[in-house]
Design an enzyme around this catalytic site. Sequence first.
Site, PDB file in Angstrom:
ATOM      1  N   HIS A 201     -32.649  -8.245  -9.725  1.00  0.00           N
ATOM      2  CA  HIS A 201     -32.414  -8.724  -8.361  1.00  0.00           C
ATOM      3  C   HIS A 201     -33.061  -7.775  -7.373  1.00  0.00           C
ATOM      4  O   HIS A 201     -32.949  -6.556  -7.499  1.00  0.00           O
ATOM      5  CB  HIS A 201     -30.924  -8.816  -8.051  1.00  0.00           C
ATOM      6  CG  HIS A 201     -30.660  -9.324  -6.657  1.00  0.00           C
ATOM      7  ND1 HIS A 201     -30.657 -10.668  -6.355  1.00  0.00           N
ATOM      8  CD2 HIS A 201     -30.449  -8.661  -5.488  1.00  0.00           C
ATOM      9  CE1 HIS A 201     -30.434 -10.812  -5.063  1.00  0.00           C
ATOM     10  NE2 HIS A 201     -30.306  -9.615  -4.516  1.00  0.00           N
TER      11      HIS A 201
ATOM     12  N   ASP B 230     -18.975 -17.052  -1.993  1.00  0.00           N
ATOM     13  CA  ASP B 230     -20.108 -16.259  -1.513  1.00  0.00           C
ATOM     14  C   ASP B 230     -21.129 -17.129  -0.804  1.00  0.00           C
ATOM     15  O   ASP B 230     -21.702 -16.722   0.208  1.00  0.00           O
ATOM     16  CB  ASP B 230     -20.774 -15.513  -2.665  1.00  0.00           C
ATOM     17  CG  ASP B 230     -21.994 -14.755  -2.185  1.00  0.00           C
ATOM     18  OD1 ASP B 230     -21.814 -13.796  -1.402  1.00  0.00           O
ATOM     19  OD2 ASP B 230     -23.118 -15.139  -2.540  1.00  0.00           O
TER      20      ASP B 230
ATOM     21  N   ARG C 234     -22.789 -15.106   7.464  1.00  0.00           N
ATOM     22  CA  ARG C 234     -23.332 -13.783   7.775  1.00  0.00           C
ATOM     23  C   ARG C 234     -24.701 -13.891   8.431  1.00  0.00           C
ATOM     24  O   ARG C 234     -25.052 -13.109   9.320  1.00  0.00           O
ATOM     25  CB  ARG C 234     -23.420 -12.941   6.507  1.00  0.00           C
ATOM     26  CG  ARG C 234     -22.062 -12.478   5.996  1.00  0.00           C
ATOM     27  CD  ARG C 234     -22.154 -11.933   4.587  1.00  0.00           C
ATOM     28  NE  ARG C 234     -23.128 -10.864   4.512  1.00  0.00           N
ATOM     29  CZ  ARG C 234     -23.893 -10.636   3.441  1.00  0.00           C
ATOM     30  NH1 ARG C 234     -23.817 -11.402   2.373  1.00  0.00           N
ATOM     31  NH2 ARG C 234     -24.738  -9.627   3.446  1.00  0.00           N
TER      32      ARG C 234
ATOM     33  N   SER D 204     -21.832  -9.736  -2.483  1.00  0.00           N
ATOM     34  CA  SER D 204     -22.586 -10.996  -2.556  1.00  0.00           C
ATOM     35  C   SER D 204     -23.520 -10.989  -3.755  1.00  0.00           C
ATOM     36  O   SER D 204     -23.542 -11.931  -4.559  1.00  0.00           O
ATOM     37  CB  SER D 204     -23.380 -11.193  -1.264  1.00  0.00           C
ATOM     38  OG  SER D 204     -24.191 -12.348  -1.352  1.00  0.00           O
TER      39      SER D 204
ATOM     40  N   LYS E 113     -22.531 -12.950  -7.828  1.00  0.00           N
ATOM     41  CA  LYS E 113     -23.388 -13.969  -8.470  1.00  0.00           C
ATOM     42  C   LYS E 113     -23.952 -13.461  -9.791  1.00  0.00           C
ATOM     43  O   LYS E 113     -24.023 -14.205 -10.778  1.00  0.00           O
ATOM     44  CB  LYS E 113     -24.515 -14.375  -7.520  1.00  0.00           C
ATOM     45  CG  LYS E 113     -24.049 -15.133  -6.283  1.00  0.00           C
ATOM     46  CD  LYS E 113     -25.200 -15.751  -5.528  1.00  0.00           C
ATOM     47  CE  LYS E 113     -26.075 -14.730  -4.838  1.00  0.00           C
ATOM     48  NZ  LYS E 113     -25.431 -14.134  -3.651  1.00  0.00           N
TER      49      LYS E 113
END
Length: 428
Positions: free
Chosen positions: A85, A166, A173, A188, A192
């Site tokens: 990520h 989320d 946000r 967040s 996930k």
Amino acid sequence: MTALDAVSIIRAKRDGGELSDEQIDWVVDGFTRGIVADEQMSSLAMAILLRGMNRREIARWTAAMIGSGSRMNFTDLPRPTVDKHSTGGVGDKITLPLAPLVAACGAAVPQLSGRGLGHTGGTLDKLESIPGWQADITVPRMREVLADPAIGAVICAAGAELAPADKRLYALRDVTGTVESIPLIASSIMSKKIAEGTAALVLDVKVGTGAFLKTLDEARELAAVMVELGRDAGVKTVALLTAMDTPLGRTAGNALEVAESVEVLAGGGPADVVELTLTLAREMVAKAGLHVDPAQVLADGRAMDHWRAMIQAQGGDPDAPLPTARHTEVVRAESAGVLMRLDAMGVGLAAWQLGAGRARQGEKVQAGAGVEMHAKPGDSVVAGQPLFTLHTDTPEAFGVALESLSGAVGIESAPEGKPGELVLGRVG
């Protein structure tokens, strides 16, 4: 005991208090079910941004996000799972060559990705510029693709059942100025990734002008929190801190970045994209317990084979021409010297304004829009040399994009120093 109602919880955090496990569980569950209103959760998010959370609060908030939906499990796959990520940057197309490369090394890569908002590009937006490619894939089909030794990688959107709290909070946000909150960023991302079911995770935490986190201290803090969350959940996790003061590669835009990624898979491409792809691949392969050299796999063409199979598995045509913008404009250097600065934020804003990004969730993007960079920091330039080519279907956007680029370039006739490093640190 503190009353379990949204206003009391907002006040507690607003006043610098520590939220209990019970309060966190209640408010996340209530938000998911619609009992806690959007404006109340927005107010709590701002209180969290301003007051922060300790590690226990962040861990519980992440667990509540995970518990709001279902979890996937890939432990029965015939190959080890590992994911990556990135916290987002300009020209950050690394997922595109990285996922098939790591799959070609023998791992299964369940890469759940997102769409861009503002100046940072989204992986799904890039891939959707490939004719026929679909971001949505069922879990059974995902398992088939991951288990197939000729493919082994999926890049797709997260299903609605995965950490739904989320998804709702992320949208709030973006429009309430609370994106930069480290507790909310960490929970967040990790909610996930943990719910996704991967056994190992490599995090690319961007730091610099084109990233959400501007300082190395902030990036280290976020990386440490996420590594701890991952390890507590049984996910082997490591984080690299990488520079985002300068865009990655020579393109920022959707189809433009796909074309550049294919160049990398073919054995070419910009040196910084190749370097970061291989650096992250080595971390992922090591976390998966494999003993393969990603550089060799990239060089011998196996990564390209997996790319083509991965695109086809999601309905795309890897041989189809990519979309191109209807209008282009060349920006030239006004003076000679050495390009010492190419600000990622300025380039990212220009690409966004040209149509490569969106201001609100759900808006369409232009597949062919973006910025092509003809020089990078350290390159010598002469007056009149092309620095950028701007691509768009809406030529009225050229003016505002040029304004964004006007302060993004620094050319020095007798420069001191040299451009900075790409990898700034490692956590875990």
